[in-house]
Design an enzyme around this catalytic site. Sequence first.
Site, PDB file in Angstrom:
ATOM      1  N   GLU A  66       0.824  -1.214   0.000  1.00  0.00           N
ATOM      2  CA  GLU A  66       0.000   0.000   0.000  1.00  0.00           C
ATOM      3  C   GLU A  66       0.859   1.266   0.000  1.00  0.00           C
ATOM      4  OE1 GLU A  66      -2.915  -0.333  -0.882  1.00  0.00           O
ATOM      5  OE2 GLU A  66      -3.265  -2.425  -0.359  1.00  0.00           O
ATOM      6  N   ASP A 154     -12.194  -5.579 -12.756  1.00  0.00           N
ATOM      7  CA  ASP A 154     -10.953  -5.236 -12.069  1.00  0.00           C
ATOM      8  C   ASP A 154     -10.185  -4.140 -12.827  1.00  0.00           C
ATOM      9  OD1 ASP A 154      -8.845  -5.484 -10.137  1.00  0.00           O
ATOM     10  OD2 ASP A 154      -7.828  -6.960 -11.408  1.00  0.00           O
TER      11      ASP A 154
END
Length: 186
Positions: A66, A154
């Site tokens: 992240e 996606d």
Amino acid sequence: YDYFKEVHGRNSITGTGQTIVSIVNVTDENNRSMGNAFYNSLAIWYGNGDDTFFPLGRALDVAGHELTHGVVENTANLIYQNQSGAMNESFADIFGAMIDNNDWLIGEDVVKPGVFPGNALRNIKDPHNNANTGDYGRGWQPKHMNERYTGSEDNGGVHLNSGIPNYAYYLFATEIGTDKAEKVYY
């Protein structure tokens, strides 16, 4: 933070030393426990898990993944769609694996037993992740361009197709060593 500072000389996400905000115990829009972590330019957000995951904040590679999304946003700023989005996801996976450098797996510390045949969310060494061909829900990713996902789900396969550059990195890093490979990719 320490990895990017010590290995690449980068001071935080933007490179200018700003504070990194991480928020745990994040719920979904219905106030249910969330099985996801994400970066959104303001902070890194970690859900406490669901039927698939334990709390996401407990995995170093997830945190590195992240944080790397922030680094990519502040450097390459890749469009989060199709192949450029798959490269964005791949860089996040690669540096997540380099930060938690004891294996080639992503999310193995937060995946609940039996959910993915490979016992990890993604496997850089083997993107097929011990799942059946095309079983994306069980962690299978394309390994070569001839397996590339071409649909619209996606964001055009950003998570799915990241297996292709992930595997290319694995081949490159095992040939020249991870110390050199991570510098090249950075």
